[in-house]
Design a protein around this motif. Structure first.
Motif, PDB file in Angstrom:
ATOM      1  N   LYS A 109     -22.605  24.972 -18.991  1.00  0.00           N
ATOM      2  CA  LYS A 109     -22.437  25.541 -20.334  1.00  0.00           C
ATOM      3  C   LYS A 109     -21.466  26.723 -20.394  1.00  0.00           C
ATOM      4  CE  LYS A 109     -26.931  24.359 -22.199  1.00  0.00           C
ATOM      5  NZ  LYS A 109     -28.187  24.918 -22.706  1.00  0.00           N
ATOM      6  N   ALA A 163     -27.982  21.104 -31.770  1.00  0.00           N
ATOM      7  CA  ALA A 163     -27.854  20.598 -30.400  1.00  0.00           C
ATOM      8  C   ALA A 163     -26.739  21.371 -29.707  1.00  0.00           C
ATOM      9  CB  ALA A 163     -27.524  19.110 -30.411  1.00  0.00           C
ATOM     10  N   THR A 164     -26.661  21.218 -28.402  1.00  0.00           N
ATOM     11  CA  THR A 164     -25.580  21.797 -27.615  1.00  0.00           C
ATOM     12  C   THR A 164     -24.609  20.682 -27.268  1.00  0.00           C
ATOM     13  OG1 THR A 164     -27.002  23.518 -26.705  1.00  0.00           O
ATOM     14  CG2 THR A 164     -25.030  22.970 -25.445  1.00  0.00           C
ATOM     15  N   ASN A 166     -26.194  21.033 -17.958  1.00  0.00           N
ATOM     16  CA  ASN A 166     -26.594  22.321 -18.525  1.00  0.00           C
ATOM     17  C   ASN A 166     -26.018  23.511 -17.762  1.00  0.00           C
ATOM     18  OD1 ASN A 166     -27.968  21.579 -20.813  1.00  0.00           O
ATOM     19  ND2 ASN A 166     -29.934  21.406 -19.793  1.00  0.00           N
ATOM     20  N   ASN A 167     -25.876  23.390 -16.450  1.00  0.00           N
ATOM     21  CA  ASN A 167     -25.333  24.496 -15.663  1.00  0.00           C
ATOM     22  C   ASN A 167     -23.863  24.744 -15.962  1.00  0.00           C
ATOM     23  OD1 ASN A 167     -27.806  24.804 -14.466  1.00  0.00           O
ATOM     24  ND2 ASN A 167     -27.282  23.638 -12.642  1.00  0.00           N
ATOM     25  N   PRO A 177     -25.184  16.248 -21.971  1.00  0.00           N
ATOM     26  CA  PRO A 177     -26.298  15.698 -21.180  1.00  0.00           C
ATOM     27  C   PRO A 177     -27.018  16.810 -20.411  1.00  0.00           C
ATOM     28  CG  PRO A 177     -24.254  14.499 -20.757  1.00  0.00           C
ATOM     29  CD  PRO A 177     -23.899  15.695 -21.565  1.00  0.00           C
ATOM     30  N   ASN A 178     -28.306  16.637 -20.206  1.00  0.00           N
ATOM     31  CA  ASN A 178     -29.121  17.658 -19.537  1.00  0.00           C
ATOM     32  C   ASN A 178     -28.586  18.042 -18.168  1.00  0.00           C
ATOM     33  OD1 ASN A 178     -30.873  17.844 -21.651  1.00  0.00           O
ATOM     34  ND2 ASN A 178     -32.318  16.367 -20.819  1.00  0.00           N
ATOM     35  N   TYR A 179     -28.055  17.065 -17.426  1.00  0.00           N
ATOM     36  CA  TYR A 179     -27.622  17.370 -16.066  1.00  0.00           C
ATOM     37  C   TYR A 179     -26.348  18.211 -16.032  1.00  0.00           C
ATOM     38  CZ  TYR A 179     -24.801  13.147 -16.808  1.00  0.00           C
ATOM     39  OH  TYR A 179     -23.962  12.197 -17.330  1.00  0.00           O
ATOM     40  N   GLU A 224     -23.744  15.341 -27.885  1.00  0.00           N
ATOM     41  CA  GLU A 224     -24.711  16.159 -27.149  1.00  0.00           C
ATOM     42  C   GLU A 224     -24.352  16.273 -25.674  1.00  0.00           C
ATOM     43  OE1 GLU A 224     -29.506  16.679 -27.025  1.00  0.00           O
ATOM     44  OE2 GLU A 224     -28.715  14.648 -26.957  1.00  0.00           O
ATOM     45  N   ASP A 255     -24.542   7.284 -17.481  1.00  0.00           N
ATOM     46  CA  ASP A 255     -24.348   8.654 -16.993  1.00  0.00           C
ATOM     47  C   ASP A 255     -22.914   8.854 -16.512  1.00  0.00           C
ATOM     48  OD1 ASP A 255     -27.028   9.351 -17.457  1.00  0.00           O
ATOM     49  OD2 ASP A 255     -27.635   8.573 -15.505  1.00  0.00           O
ATOM     50  N   GLN A 301     -23.394  25.756 -29.011  1.00  0.00           N
ATOM     51  CA  GLN A 301     -24.718  25.786 -28.413  1.00  0.00           C
ATOM     52  C   GLN A 301     -25.774  25.710 -29.504  1.00  0.00           C
ATOM     53  OE1 GLN A 301     -25.312  28.109 -24.841  1.00  0.00           O
ATOM     54  NE2 GLN A 301     -23.288  29.006 -25.144  1.00  0.00           N
TER      55      GLN A 301
END
Length: 154
Positions: free
Chosen positions: A145, A115-116, A142-143, A138-140, A136, A18, A70
């Motif tokens: 973007k 994918a984003t 996402n804010n 990472p999900n954490y 890609e 991470d 995105q």
């Protein structure tokens, strides 16, 4: 500083991979130089091939390499090769010529992102497959973007 970083990693349950991903994205956002020839093993690189029985050429690229994209955003437009281009391809591959039907040059397809993240590479191999790689997000993150899109594609 190390103690503070260690505590933050513990609170957010961040692992080494991470941190490597975060390091990459922070450098990207800040515009710092990154060795793009070989991405870190911790970065998730999604690769998609566009297999087709048709012979396509890349007609138009909607977005450039290293651009933030995105999910479901248009990447490129493919156009069927013209009759002459297909004949040339067959001449290069074989001694004899295969029968090829006249192709409607207006036939096109659009490839959209799956994918984003960062559009890492687009290339076409000798078999005619078009390969697209996306780093890609990472999900954490996402804010981030809206900021990433604004900063990376300025």
């Amino acid at each position: 500083q190390l103690d503070l970083i260690n505590e933050l990693c513990n609170v957010w349950s961040l692992k080494n991979e991470d941190l490597a991903k975060l390091d990459f994205w922070i450098k990207t956002i800040l515009g710092l130089e990154i060795d793009k020839s070989k991405p870190s093993n911790f970065l998730k690189v999604l690769r998609m091939s566009f297999p087709s029985t048709k012979d396509y050429k890349i007609d138009e690229t909607f977005i450039g390499l290293n651009s933030f994209i995105q999910l479901n955003e248009k990447i490129l437009k493919l156009k069927l090769m013209t009759y002459d281009e297909i004949l040339e391809k067959f001449y290069k591959k074989r001694d004899g010529l295969l029968a090829v039907e006249k192709i409607n040059e207006a036939d096109t397809d659009t490839i959209i992102s799956f994918a984003t993240g960062l559009l890492w590479e687009i290339n076409k191999d000798e078999e005619g497959l078009i390969w697209i790689s996306i780093l890609e997000l990472p999900n954490y993150l996402n804010n981030w973007k809206p900021y990433l899109k604004k900063i990376i594609n300025f």
